[in-house]
Design a protein around this motif. Structure first.
Motif, PDB file in Angstrom:
ATOM      1  N   ASP A  83     -14.087  23.166 -19.103  1.00 36.81           N
ATOM      2  CA  ASP A  83     -15.338  23.995 -18.086  1.00 36.81           C
ATOM      3  C   ASP A  83     -15.412  24.942 -19.622  1.00 36.81           C
ATOM      4  OD1 ASP A  83     -17.040  25.402 -16.873  1.00 36.81           O
ATOM      5  OD2 ASP A  83     -16.073  24.488 -15.262  1.00 36.81           O
ATOM      6  N   ALA A 113     -14.934  17.789 -21.469  1.00 35.27           N
ATOM      7  CA  ALA A 113     -15.214  17.783 -20.125  1.00 35.27           C
ATOM      8  C   ALA A 113     -15.961  18.450 -19.080  1.00 35.27           C
ATOM      9  CB  ALA A 113     -13.532  18.261 -19.266  1.00 35.27           C
ATOM     10  N   ASP A 114     -15.955  17.750 -17.758  1.00 37.72           N
ATOM     11  CA  ASP A 114     -17.237  19.154 -17.163  1.00 37.72           C
ATOM     12  C   ASP A 114     -16.859  20.207 -17.318  1.00 37.72           C
ATOM     13  OD1 ASP A 114     -17.921  16.095 -16.143  1.00 37.72           O
ATOM     14  OD2 ASP A 114     -17.051  16.895 -14.228  1.00 37.72           O
ATOM     15  N   GLY A 115     -18.313  20.765 -17.580  1.00 41.02           N
ATOM     16  CA  GLY A 115     -18.458  21.928 -17.640  1.00 41.02           C
ATOM     17  C   GLY A 115     -19.003  22.794 -19.334  1.00 41.02           C
ATOM     18  N   ASP A 117     -19.568  22.982 -23.279  1.00 33.69           N
ATOM     19  CA  ASP A 117     -20.764  23.305 -23.858  1.00 33.69           C
ATOM     20  C   ASP A 117     -20.201  23.239 -24.985  1.00 33.69           C
ATOM     21  OD1 ASP A 117     -23.009  24.156 -25.498  1.00 33.69           O
ATOM     22  OD2 ASP A 117     -23.687  25.552 -23.904  1.00 33.69           O
ATOM     23  N   GLY A 141     -16.350  13.049 -20.869  1.00 35.93           N
ATOM     24  CA  GLY A 141     -15.488  13.631 -19.281  1.00 35.93           C
ATOM     25  C   GLY A 141     -14.799  12.972 -19.200  1.00 35.93           C
ATOM     26  N   GLU A 145     -15.348  12.008 -14.862  1.00 33.14           N
ATOM     27  CA  GLU A 145     -15.944  13.069 -14.469  1.00 33.14           C
ATOM     28  C   GLU A 145     -16.929  12.623 -15.461  1.00 33.14           C
ATOM     29  OE1 GLU A 145     -13.263  16.900 -15.244  1.00 33.14           O
ATOM     30  OE2 GLU A 145     -14.303  15.916 -17.298  1.00 33.14           O
ATOM     31  N   GLN A 146     -18.558  13.184 -15.235  1.00 30.09           N
ATOM     32  CA  GLN A 146     -19.273  13.082 -15.865  1.00 30.09           C
ATOM     33  C   GLN A 146     -19.143  13.492 -17.477  1.00 30.09           C
ATOM     34  OE1 GLN A 146     -24.040  13.582 -14.179  1.00 30.09           O
ATOM     35  NE2 GLN A 146     -23.779  15.733 -15.042  1.00 30.09           N
ATOM     36  N   GLY A 147     -19.326  14.680 -17.770  1.00 22.62           N
ATOM     37  CA  GLY A 147     -18.338  15.094 -19.397  1.00 22.62           C
ATOM     38  C   GLY A 147     -20.033  15.969 -19.541  1.00 22.62           C
ATOM     39  N   GLY A 148     -19.203  17.096 -20.356  1.00 21.01           N
ATOM     40  CA  GLY A 148     -20.440  18.107 -20.135  1.00 21.01           C
ATOM     41  C   GLY A 148     -21.218  17.871 -21.385  1.00 21.01           C
ATOM     42  N   PRO A 173     -27.420  14.985 -19.566  1.00 18.83           N
ATOM     43  CA  PRO A 173     -26.840  13.713 -18.933  1.00 18.83           C
ATOM     44  C   PRO A 173     -28.094  12.379 -18.728  1.00 18.83           C
ATOM     45  CG  PRO A 173     -26.112  15.757 -17.396  1.00 18.83           C
ATOM     46  CD  PRO A 173     -26.908  15.970 -18.556  1.00 18.83           C
ATOM     47  N   ARG A 186     -20.249   5.625 -21.672  1.00 16.29           N
ATOM     48  CA  ARG A 186     -19.384   7.207 -21.739  1.00 16.29           C
ATOM     49  C   ARG A 186     -18.443   7.790 -23.075  1.00 16.29           C
ATOM     50  NH1 ARG A 186     -13.967   7.684 -19.785  1.00 16.29           N
ATOM     51  NH2 ARG A 186     -14.076   9.350 -19.242  1.00 16.29           N
TER      52      ARG A 186
END
Length: 247
Positions: A83, A113-115, A117, A141, A145-148, A173, A186
Protein backbone atom coordinates in the motif's frame (compact mmCIF):
# COMPACT_ATOMS: atom_id res chain seq x y z
CA UNK A 1 19.87 9.40 -8.07
CA UNK A 2 17.70 10.33 -5.08
CA UNK A 3 17.85 8.69 -1.66
CA UNK A 4 14.86 6.52 -2.56
CA UNK A 5 16.34 5.21 -5.81
CA UNK A 6 18.30 1.97 -5.71
CA UNK A 7 20.70 0.85 -8.45
CA UNK A 8 21.65 -2.82 -8.88
CA UNK A 9 24.11 -3.82 -11.61
CA UNK A 10 25.22 -7.17 -13.00
CA UNK A 11 27.91 -7.66 -15.63
CA UNK A 12 28.91 -11.14 -16.76
CA UNK A 13 31.67 -11.70 -19.30
CA UNK A 14 33.88 -14.43 -20.74
CA UNK A 15 37.52 -14.71 -19.69
CA UNK A 16 39.56 -17.50 -21.23
CA UNK A 17 36.40 -19.15 -22.49
CA UNK A 18 34.75 -19.25 -19.05
CA UNK A 19 32.06 -17.08 -17.48
CA UNK A 20 33.10 -14.48 -14.93
CA UNK A 21 30.96 -12.17 -12.82
CA UNK A 22 32.73 -8.87 -13.48
CA UNK A 23 30.24 -6.67 -11.58
CA UNK A 24 27.81 -7.63 -8.81
CA UNK A 25 26.71 -4.31 -7.40
CA UNK A 26 23.82 -4.30 -4.95
CA UNK A 27 21.50 -1.49 -4.01
CA UNK A 28 19.50 -0.68 -0.92
CA UNK A 29 16.72 -3.09 -1.86
CA UNK A 30 18.20 -5.75 -4.12
CA UNK A 31 21.57 -7.50 -4.17
CA UNK A 32 22.95 -10.03 -6.66
CA UNK A 33 24.57 -13.17 -5.23
CA UNK A 34 26.74 -15.51 -7.29
CA UNK A 35 25.39 -19.06 -7.12
CA UNK A 36 27.49 -20.93 -9.67
CA UNK A 37 29.94 -20.56 -12.55
CA UNK A 38 30.02 -23.56 -14.87
CA UNK A 39 31.95 -23.11 -18.10
CA UNK A 40 30.19 -20.37 -20.05
CA UNK A 41 27.11 -20.51 -17.77
CA UNK A 42 26.63 -18.21 -14.76
CA UNK A 43 23.82 -18.47 -12.19
CA UNK A 44 23.11 -15.41 -10.08
CA UNK A 45 20.36 -14.88 -7.49
CA UNK A 46 18.56 -11.58 -6.99
CA UNK A 47 18.07 -11.33 -3.23
CA UNK A 48 15.80 -8.77 -1.57
CA UNK A 49 17.42 -7.23 1.51
CA UNK A 50 14.40 -5.38 2.86
CA UNK A 51 10.63 -5.08 2.45
CA UNK A 52 10.03 -4.11 -1.18
CA UNK A 53 8.26 -2.21 -2.76
CA UNK A 54 7.16 0.60 -0.48
CA UNK A 55 6.05 4.09 -1.45
CA UNK A 56 9.02 6.02 -2.80
CA UNK A 57 11.04 2.90 -3.72
CA UNK A 58 12.49 3.12 -7.21
CA UNK A 59 14.60 0.13 -8.23
CA UNK A 60 16.82 0.21 -11.30
CA UNK A 61 18.37 -3.07 -12.39
CA UNK A 62 20.94 -3.12 -15.21
CA UNK A 63 22.26 -6.35 -16.69
CA UNK A 64 24.99 -6.83 -19.31
CA UNK A 65 26.07 -10.22 -20.66
CA UNK A 66 29.21 -10.60 -22.76
CA UNK A 67 29.71 -12.64 -25.95
CA UNK A 68 29.17 -16.38 -25.66
CA UNK A 69 28.02 -16.31 -22.03
CA UNK A 70 24.68 -17.52 -20.66
CA UNK A 71 23.32 -15.83 -17.54
CA UNK A 72 20.58 -17.52 -15.54
CA UNK A 73 18.89 -15.24 -13.01
CA UNK A 74 17.15 -16.73 -9.97
CA UNK A 75 14.63 -15.07 -7.66
CA UNK A 76 14.45 -16.94 -4.32
CA UNK A 77 11.30 -15.06 -3.32
CA UNK A 78 8.58 -12.97 -4.90
CA UNK A 79 8.08 -9.22 -4.62
CA UNK A 80 5.13 -7.43 -3.02
CA UNK A 81 4.27 -3.84 -3.90
CA UNK A 82 2.64 -2.65 -0.69
CA UNK A 83 0.00 0.00 0.00
CA UNK A 84 1.62 3.23 -1.20
CA UNK A 85 -0.67 5.48 0.89
CA UNK A 86 -0.75 8.04 -1.90
CA UNK A 87 2.85 7.49 -3.01
CA UNK A 88 4.31 5.54 -5.92
CA UNK A 89 7.00 2.93 -6.58
CA UNK A 90 8.77 1.62 -9.68
CA UNK A 91 11.00 -1.16 -10.95
CA UNK A 92 12.92 -0.58 -14.19
CA UNK A 93 15.11 -3.29 -15.73
CA UNK A 94 17.55 -2.80 -18.60
CA UNK A 95 19.22 -5.83 -20.25
CA UNK A 96 21.94 -5.79 -22.93
CA UNK A 97 23.14 -9.04 -24.50
CA UNK A 98 26.23 -9.18 -26.71
CA UNK A 99 26.67 -11.47 -29.72
CA UNK A 100 25.86 -15.13 -28.92
CA UNK A 101 25.04 -14.26 -25.29
CA UNK A 102 22.06 -15.80 -23.53
CA UNK A 103 19.67 -14.93 -20.70
CA UNK A 104 17.32 -17.21 -18.76
CA UNK A 105 15.13 -15.45 -16.20
CA UNK A 106 12.06 -17.11 -14.73
CA UNK A 107 10.91 -14.45 -12.33
CA UNK A 108 9.06 -15.05 -9.08
CA UNK A 109 5.53 -13.60 -8.69
CA UNK A 110 5.17 -9.82 -8.49
CA UNK A 111 2.19 -9.08 -6.20
CA UNK A 112 0.41 -5.72 -6.31
CA UNK A 113 -1.36 -5.28 -2.98
CA UNK A 114 -4.38 -3.05 -2.37
CA UNK A 115 -3.35 0.60 -2.34
CA UNK A 116 -0.15 0.06 -4.31
CA UNK A 117 0.70 2.31 -7.25
CA UNK A 118 3.61 0.87 -9.19
CA UNK A 119 5.15 0.94 -12.65
CA UNK A 120 7.35 -1.76 -14.18
CA UNK A 121 9.44 -1.41 -17.32
CA UNK A 122 11.67 -4.02 -18.93
CA UNK A 123 14.00 -3.21 -21.82
CA UNK A 124 15.76 -6.05 -23.67
CA UNK A 125 18.42 -5.08 -26.21
CA UNK A 126 19.97 -8.07 -27.98
CA UNK A 127 22.85 -8.11 -30.43
CA UNK A 128 22.42 -10.39 -33.43
CA UNK A 129 22.97 -13.99 -32.37
CA UNK A 130 21.92 -13.41 -28.74
CA UNK A 131 18.90 -15.13 -27.22
CA UNK A 132 16.77 -14.41 -24.17
CA UNK A 133 13.93 -16.20 -22.40
CA UNK A 134 12.15 -14.16 -19.73
CA UNK A 135 9.07 -15.13 -17.74
CA UNK A 136 7.13 -12.92 -15.36
CA UNK A 137 3.99 -13.36 -13.29
CA UNK A 138 1.92 -10.42 -12.04
CA UNK A 139 -0.64 -11.04 -9.29
CA UNK A 140 -3.24 -8.36 -8.60
CA UNK A 141 -3.87 -8.43 -4.88
CA UNK A 142 -3.04 -10.75 -2.04
CA UNK A 143 -5.66 -13.23 -0.83
CA UNK A 144 -9.02 -11.45 -0.61
CA UNK A 145 -7.74 -8.25 -2.27
CA UNK A 146 -8.61 -6.57 -5.54
CA UNK A 147 -5.08 -5.31 -6.10
CA UNK A 148 -3.67 -1.84 -6.56
CA UNK A 149 -2.62 0.14 -9.63
CA UNK A 150 -0.05 -1.29 -12.05
CA UNK A 151 1.35 -0.15 -15.37
CA UNK A 152 3.82 -2.56 -16.95
CA UNK A 153 5.70 -2.17 -20.22
CA UNK A 154 8.18 -4.21 -22.26
CA UNK A 155 10.47 -3.09 -25.08
CA UNK A 156 12.47 -5.83 -26.81
CA UNK A 157 14.97 -5.14 -29.61
CA UNK A 158 17.00 -7.60 -31.64
CA UNK A 159 19.85 -6.52 -33.90
CA UNK A 160 18.64 -2.91 -33.64
CA UNK A 161 15.07 -3.81 -34.65
CA UNK A 162 11.98 -3.54 -32.44
CA UNK A 163 10.35 -6.93 -31.87
CA UNK A 164 8.00 -6.10 -29.01
CA UNK A 165 6.74 -2.75 -27.73
CA UNK A 166 3.96 -3.31 -25.20
CA UNK A 167 2.32 -1.12 -22.58
CA UNK A 168 -0.26 -2.79 -20.32
CA UNK A 169 -2.27 -0.35 -18.20
CA UNK A 170 -3.87 -2.14 -15.23
CA UNK A 171 -4.30 0.91 -13.03
CA UNK A 172 -8.10 1.05 -13.06
CA UNK A 173 -10.15 -1.95 -11.85
CA UNK A 174 -13.12 -1.15 -14.11
CA UNK A 175 -10.93 -1.08 -17.23
CA UNK A 176 -8.88 -4.18 -16.47
CA UNK A 177 -12.08 -6.19 -15.98
CA UNK A 178 -13.01 -5.67 -19.64
CA UNK A 179 -13.09 -8.87 -21.77
CA UNK A 180 -10.20 -7.59 -23.89
CA UNK A 181 -8.05 -7.12 -20.78
CA UNK A 182 -8.21 -9.51 -17.80
CA UNK A 183 -11.97 -10.11 -17.45
CA UNK A 184 -12.27 -11.97 -14.11
CA UNK A 185 -8.60 -13.04 -13.96
CA UNK A 186 -6.21 -11.57 -11.39
CA UNK A 187 -3.00 -13.32 -12.45
CA UNK A 188 -1.19 -12.42 -15.68
CA UNK A 189 1.78 -14.58 -16.70
CA UNK A 190 3.97 -13.86 -19.72
CA UNK A 191 6.88 -15.77 -21.24
CA UNK A 192 8.90 -13.94 -23.89
CA UNK A 193 11.46 -15.47 -26.25
CA UNK A 194 13.74 -13.10 -28.18
CA UNK A 195 16.34 -14.11 -30.76
CA UNK A 196 15.00 -17.50 -31.84
CA UNK A 197 12.29 -18.64 -34.25
CA UNK A 198 9.40 -20.65 -32.82
CA UNK A 199 8.16 -22.67 -35.78
CA UNK A 200 5.33 -24.58 -34.08
CA UNK A 201 3.57 -22.18 -31.68
CA UNK A 202 0.73 -23.50 -29.51
CA UNK A 203 -2.66 -21.78 -29.27
CA UNK A 204 -1.54 -19.46 -26.43
CA UNK A 205 1.74 -18.55 -28.14
CA UNK A 206 2.24 -15.73 -30.66
CA UNK A 207 5.14 -15.19 -33.03
CA UNK A 208 6.82 -11.80 -32.93
CA UNK A 209 7.65 -9.90 -36.17
CA UNK A 210 11.14 -11.39 -36.22
CA UNK A 211 13.03 -14.04 -34.26
CA UNK A 212 10.93 -14.40 -31.14
CA UNK A 213 7.59 -15.35 -29.63
CA UNK A 214 5.32 -14.51 -26.70
CA UNK A 215 3.10 -16.76 -24.58
CA UNK A 216 0.51 -15.58 -22.10
CA UNK A 217 -1.84 -17.09 -19.56
CA UNK A 218 -4.59 -15.56 -17.42
CA UNK A 219 -5.82 -17.32 -14.29
CA UNK A 220 -7.66 -16.62 -11.07
CA UNK A 221 -5.08 -18.21 -8.76
CA UNK A 222 -1.31 -17.77 -8.75
CA UNK A 223 -0.54 -21.43 -8.09
CA UNK A 224 -2.16 -22.54 -11.36
CA UNK A 225 -0.39 -20.21 -13.76
CA UNK A 226 3.04 -21.87 -13.70
CA UNK A 227 1.55 -25.13 -14.95
CA UNK A 228 -0.20 -23.23 -17.77
CA UNK A 229 3.14 -22.05 -19.23
CA UNK A 230 5.49 -24.76 -17.98
CA UNK A 231 5.56 -26.60 -21.31
CA UNK A 232 6.31 -23.36 -23.14
CA UNK A 233 9.22 -22.56 -20.83
CA UNK A 234 10.73 -26.03 -21.16
CA UNK A 235 10.51 -26.03 -24.97
CA UNK A 236 11.81 -22.48 -25.42
CA UNK A 237 14.61 -22.90 -22.88
CA UNK A 238 16.41 -25.15 -25.35
CA UNK A 239 16.60 -22.29 -27.86
CA UNK A 240 18.80 -20.37 -25.40
CA UNK A 241 20.96 -23.11 -23.90
CA UNK A 242 21.66 -24.91 -27.18
CA UNK A 243 22.57 -21.72 -29.05
CA UNK A 244 25.02 -20.48 -26.43
CA UNK A 245 26.71 -23.88 -26.14
CA UNK A 246 27.30 -23.80 -29.92
CA UNK A 247 28.44 -20.15 -29.72
Amino acid sequence: MTAEESQTSIVVESVGGRARAAVLEGGAHLRPRLVELDGTHARIALVAVCATLLAGDHIRLTIAVGPGVTLELLEPSGTVAYDARGGRASWHTSVRLAENAGLLWRGAPFVVADGADVSRHTALDLHSGARALVAETVVLGRSGEQGGALRTSTHARYGGRDLLVEDVDLRHPATRADPGMLADARVLATTTLVGAEETTPRSHETRLPGPGALARALTREAHTVEAALNDTWNRWRGHVTTATVRG
